[in-house]
Scaffold this motif. Structure first.
Motif, PDB file in Angstrom:
ATOM      1  N   TRP A  27      -9.641 -18.933   3.652  1.00 20.83           N
ATOM      2  CA  TRP A  27     -10.134 -18.262   4.859  1.00 20.83           C
ATOM      3  C   TRP A  27     -11.585 -17.805   4.722  1.00 20.83           C
ATOM      4  N   TRP A  30     -13.980 -19.220   7.138  1.00 21.95           N
ATOM      5  CA  TRP A  30     -13.734 -18.705   8.502  1.00 21.95           C
ATOM      6  C   TRP A  30     -14.394 -17.339   8.676  1.00 21.95           C
ATOM      7  N   GLN A  61     -13.256  -9.131  15.627  1.00 17.43           N
ATOM      8  CA  GLN A  61     -12.641  -9.898  16.700  1.00 17.43           C
ATOM      9  C   GLN A  61     -11.854 -11.092  16.150  1.00 17.43           C
ATOM     10  N   LYS A  62     -12.409 -11.719  15.096  1.00 16.29           N
ATOM     11  CA  LYS A  62     -11.685 -12.839  14.475  1.00 16.29           C
ATOM     12  C   LYS A  62     -10.355 -12.357  13.916  1.00 16.29           C
ATOM     13  N   ARG A  64      -8.664  -9.749  14.969  1.00 15.38           N
ATOM     14  CA  ARG A  64      -7.812  -9.460  16.122  1.00 15.38           C
ATOM     15  C   ARG A  64      -7.178 -10.742  16.649  1.00 15.38           C
ATOM     16  N   ASP A  65      -7.995 -11.805  16.745  1.00 19.65           N
ATOM     17  CA  ASP A  65      -7.491 -13.038  17.332  1.00 19.65           C
ATOM     18  C   ASP A  65      -6.441 -13.722  16.459  1.00 19.65           C
ATOM     19  N   LEU A  66      -6.414 -13.390  15.172  1.00 22.21           N
ATOM     20  CA  LEU A  66      -5.376 -13.952  14.318  1.00 22.21           C
ATOM     21  C   LEU A  66      -4.132 -13.083  14.298  1.00 22.21           C
ATOM     22  N   GLY A  67      -4.241 -11.906  14.879  1.00 20.30           N
ATOM     23  CA  GLY A  67      -3.097 -11.003  14.853  1.00 20.30           C
ATOM     24  C   GLY A  67      -2.870 -10.382  13.485  1.00 20.30           C
ATOM     25  N   ILE A  68      -3.911 -10.330  12.666  1.00 18.01           N
ATOM     26  CA  ILE A  68      -3.755  -9.699  11.345  1.00 18.01           C
ATOM     27  C   ILE A  68      -3.907  -8.186  11.498  1.00 18.01           C
TER      28      ILE A  68
END
Lengths: 87, 903
Positions: A27, A30, A61-62, A64-68
């Motif tokens: 990751w 990313w 935000q990244k 958040r978008d992964l739901g971590i």
């Protein structure tokens, strides 16, 4: 903020973002090349220099978008790599 | 592109407006359905939870049920451009209520400010009968502050029958607290959306057919905490497995990020071909077979998409025919992260191929997005240059600016058309930093290479839009004229604008109109009114011919200001009427409200106060947003002057105070400062002291040098000096006053300002009358009347009140300019505008009412003074003030007038 440092990244702040769950090293790309270290308490620390506040929010935000689930966010002094020492 | 059809000047992706199709493997969730009762919705319903909690699925299922008309919009990052966002919002609403949003779209096209578009849309929504639901999904992708503010306004003003439903990964920055307090907010959050153990069991066993034991379900539910995306991945991983319990134990005992762990499991079970396809197409925000073929180089993309769809591999169909799909957002992120890690070198190639496909299919915005992601800036620059005219036509300036700013600076050195685009973007936002350099970059390509210089330019110029290239020299000159104007350099403005006219490509109406308007503005500032008038008239006509109607209205306002100074009342009226006709034909146009306000002001001068009020009202009804930047203050000044004509001085002053707070000239010279207008009202009210204080503040003196720009203030100074005499503070009108008026008249005549000259003559007549030189007063009044007759000026006389009425009577009796004098007197006699009882009562101070009561008795002046315990002079001051407010000349008239009014 630092006044000057040998690496030349004057003004760039370093952050540690702790999230719940172990993220694999793949990751790293990313997350803009920040270092990832996993911990026994089941968390991962994503750490390194972040250009500015906008970049920091982009990182969050990244996540958040992964739901971590986000656990903590800390600004760290420029020369320490606390998380890596800890492990 | 097949899914795009032209709506509102720009292609809309219809798939964004479609409710997502039902995906396979969805379970019914009655407990959530019960909370989302469609017959009892609040203003805002917020579905807020992280990725993979089933927000979109819940909304799509809910919308599919019985209920009110519903519009759907799936937002994406491109919607951060306000023009794009509002176009789609209106389109979504129109899917529910076809007749709504027409005016809002028209305003959007006429380059009205976005808050005008929103206000108009709200008005239209107000008229909708019956409940309407608007669903905005993926709202977290909206980041533009401007849009958050507009949405907050919209939510606060939402009519009760309109219901907003927002799906988002983060709470939107809307006034949620207030809505919650008023019971206008329904929230469904992660805790509500998680699968309960029962739902998990239903999903895993009934829908996915896994036949898990209760313990297995509990273990999965505990490990995923009901996170639906994780349970779906887990179910996919378990399909066809014999060792399900081992799998669950392994998963439950692992610390890895759930999605990571499960995605690994899922991807490991795919063929290399499927895996490669998933990774490579993950860069696409939308998928269709030929696009996927272009990007992956694999031939059977259609079959592959069908396979993924059937295998439930996170593909969301975007239309009924299953032509367009997207990946579930969370899964797409996981795939992209893997692609970045495993094949970073492939990334640019993939984006470049996607760019080519979109460019070939005429979707330039998406092609540009991929070119940028490929860091292929020359390609991006080429596409942006070609897309720019469409973006400007559809008002996507924000998108254009964002792209231009994302390009590396050196691109602009070789691309003059793009450099000019960046100049335009900067100038439009009022930031002029770097503009000069960019203009230098542009103009370098037009400079002849000096003879003998064989080195030539080191750089090679690149142009994609050749038509635009031909316009550049004139465009550069116009922008330099604009820069000069902002710097206050009038001569420079004129020089550059004239150069623009010389460089003009035939019938380039936009540049010709802009250059003419800039020269007109500079001439106006210099007081060259006839020259300014002719330039502005040219600008108006040019803009109309070229179809830039809103720009023509902007110039019409300046034109009328100039026509009024020139005393061309009839022409001014024609200018506004033409503007209103344009608005009827092509409207709504920004500037329409200004036309109404202007007509109101002209009708006021003609003493048609009711008709004037009608126009003011019409302007107000359109909303201040239908006005140009100046309209907010101009409306209030026009309303104040009508109040003044009606004798409501307090109301007039209140409006002038408001006008001052919203004042904005938008580069026009400030030829009628509000402070001076206020002083005039104060004088009409008898409050000479305040006017004197204003004169002192402005540092005005009778022996000042005169200029057009300060003319209105100097005439106001003359009025103040005159009032000081007539209220008895100064025994004789000073030589100063008469000298000032003479010089003002000379200056006005020199400048052909007939409008100003008429007013100055009127003041001269009053000054002579005040010295009891009636003969000279009448001779001067005659000149004023003769000038005023053709254009039918009325209020400029009547606003002078009783002394002017007396002079007009004398003129009529002695045969001086009889025609117009009688016409004016007729206006006074049937005066619908004569001060009403209430206005007079409001105007008279309690002391003045007391004096008025005593005037109706038999007491003499000295008796009244003794009665009130004041000096005789004070009584005289009060008496004069009363006469002026009642519009009378002596005690007898005052008594009869007060009786008429029932005071």
């Amino acid at each position: 903020m630092t006044t000057e440092n040998p690496a030349g990244d004057t003004g760039i702040e370093r952050f540690e973002i702790r999230v719940k769950g172990h993220l694999e090293p793949r990751w790293a790309a990313w997350f803009d090349g920040l270092s990832l270290s996993t911990h026994d308490d089941g968390t991962t620390v994503i750490a390194g220099p972040v250009v500015d506040q906008a970049a920091l929010h982009g990182l969050l935000q990244k996540l958040r978008d992964l739901g971590i689930p986000l656990v903590s966010l800390t600004q760290i002094p420029p020369d320490t790599t606390a998380s890596q020492q800890e492990n | 592109m097949s899914a795009a059809e032209p709506v509102a000047d720009g292609p809309l992706l219809q798939t964004k407006l479609h409710v997502p199709r039902r995906r396979r493997g969805v379970i019914a969730r009655p407990r959530l359905g019960a909370r989302l009762r469609r017959d009892d919705l609040p203003a805002l319903t917020l579905i807020s939870a992280p990725a993979g909690f089933g927000k979109t699925t819940l909304l799509a299922e809910w919308v599919a049920g019985e209920g009110p008309a519903t519009g759907w919009l799936s937002l994406d990052a491109r919607d951060n451009d306000p023009a794009v966002f509002w176009t789609y919002v209106v389109a979504a609403l129109r899917a529910a209520v076809p007749e709504v949003g027409g005016s809002a779209l028209a305003l959007l096209r006429s380059h009205a400010p976005m808050d005008a578009v929103v206000a108009t849309l709200l008005n239209e929504l107000n008229d909708v009968a019956g409940d309407v639901v608007l669903v905005l999904d993926d709202y977290h992708l909206i980041e533009a502050q401007e849009l958050h503010e507009a949405m907050a306004f919209l939510v606060e003003q939402l009519p009760p029958q309109i219901h907003l439903v927002i799906g988002s990964r983060a709470d939107p920055p809307l006034p949620l607290g207030g809505l919650r307090g008023r019971g206008d907010l329904l929230e469904i959050r992660a805790a509500d959306l998680r699968f309960t153990p029962d739902e998990a069991a239903t999903y895993l066993n009934d829908t996915m057919g896994l036949a898990l034991t209760g313990d297995d379900v509990d273990a999965l539910e505990a490990r995923t905490e009901g996170w639906i995306a994780a349970l779906q991945l887990a179910a996919l991983s378990m399909q066809g497995r014999d060792d399900v319990t081992d799998f669950i134990a392994g998963f439950a005992g692992d610390d890895r990020f759930i999605v990571d762990y499960l995605a690994d499991e899922v991807l490991q079970r795919q063929s290399d071909e499927v895996r490669a396809f998933l990774l490579q197409t993950s860069i696409l925000s939308r998928l269709t077979a030929s696009l996927c073929t272009a990007v992956t180089g694999q031939g059977e993309a259609k079959a592959m998409l069908d396979l993924l769809d059937r295998a439930n591999l996170f593909l969301v169909p975007l239309d009924d025919r299953r032509v367009w799909y997207r990946y579930h957002h969370l899964f797409a992120d996981v795939l992209r992260a893997r692609l970045l890690d495993e094949e970073p070198d492939l990334l640019h190639d993939l984006h470049r191929r996607a760019c080519d496909w979109y460019a070939a299919h005429d979707d330039r915005p998406e092609a540009i997005r991929h070119a940028m992601a490929a860091e292929d800036f020359p390609r991006a620059a080429e596409l942006i240059e070609l897309a720019a005219p469409m973006l400007r036509r559809t008002r996507q300036e924000a998108t254009l600016r964002r792209w231009l700013e994302a390009l590396p600076g050196e691109v602009f050195e070789t691309r003059p058309v793009l450099a000019m685009g960046l100049v335009g973007a900067h100038m439009a936002t009022g930031s002029i930093v770097g503009v000069e350099t960019l203009l230098d970059d542009v103009e370098r390509w037009f400079r002849p290479v000096p003879a003998g210089d064989t080195s030539g330019p080191a750089l090679q110029m690149v142009v994609a839009d050749h038509d635009e290239f031909l316009r550049l020299p004139a465009q550069a000159a116009v922008q330099r004229a604009g820069l000069a104007l902002m710097a206050g350099d009038t001569a420079g403005t004129i020089a550059h604008a004239n150069r623009a006219l010389d460089l003009l490509v035939a019938d380039d109406g936009l540049i010709r109109g802009a250059a003419a308007a800039l020269i007109g503005l500079a001439d106006w500032r210099l007081g060259e009114l006839e020259a300014a008038r002719s330039r502005y008239a040219d600008a108006v006509a040019t803009f109309v011919r070229a179809g830039f109607f809103a720009d023509s209205l902007g110039c019409s306002i300046a034109l009328v200001d100039i026509q009024l100074a020139l005393g061309q009342l009839t022409d001014a009226m024609r200018t506004f009427e033409a503007g209103l006709a344009l608005a009827v034909e092509h409207g709504p146009l920004r500037g329409t409200a200004d036309m109404h306000v202007g007509v109101a002001e002209l009708l006021r001068e003609r003493n048609q106060l009711d008709a004037a009020l009608d126009h003011l009202h019409a302007g107000e009804q359109l909303g201040e947003h239908a006005g140009l930047p100046q309209n907010a203050y101009r409306w209030r000044v026009a309303a104040a002057r009508i109040k003044q004509a009606q004798g409501d001085f307090a109301g007039a002053l209140e409006l002038l105070d408001q006008a001052e707070r919203v004042y904005n000239t938008d580069f026009s010279p400030d030829v009628r400062p509000i402070g001076a207008t206020r002083a005039r009202v104060q004088l009409a009210q008898g409050d000479v002291a305040s006017a004197v204080a204003w004169v002192r503040d402005r540092g005005l003196a009778a022996d000042d040098d005169l200029s057009y720009v300060r003319e209105y203030e100097h005439i106001t100074l003359a009025r103040t000096l005159l009032a000081q005499h007539t209220t008895g503070r100064v025994s004789q009108p000073s030589a100063d006053l008469l000298g000032l008026l003479d010089r003002l008249l000379d200056a006005a005549e020199d400048g052909q300002r007939a409008g100003s000259a008429t007013e100055i003559l009127i003041l001269q007549a009053l000054a002579h009358q005040a010295r009891t030189d009636t003969r000279t007063a009448l001779a001067t009044l005659e000149q004023a009347l003769e000038r005023a007759q053709a254009e039918n000026y009325v209020r400029v006389f009547l606003d002078e009140g009783a002394p002017m009425v007396a002079l007009l009577r004398a003129a009529a009796n002695q045969g001086v300019a009889v025609h117009h004098a009688r016409r004016l007197l007729a206006e006074v006699d049937d005066a619908p505008s004569a001060p009403s009882r209430q206005a007079v009562v409001d105007e008279l101070s309690s002391r003045e009412l007391e004096v008025l009561r005593l005037l109706r008795s038999d007491l003499s002046g000295p008796d009244i003074a003794r009665e009130l315990l004041v000096s005789l002079n004070t009584v005289r001051t009060h008496t004069k003030s009363i006469y002026s407010k009642l519009g009378v000349n002596n005690r007898r008239e005052a008594v009869s007038r007060s009786a008429q009014l029932g005071l």
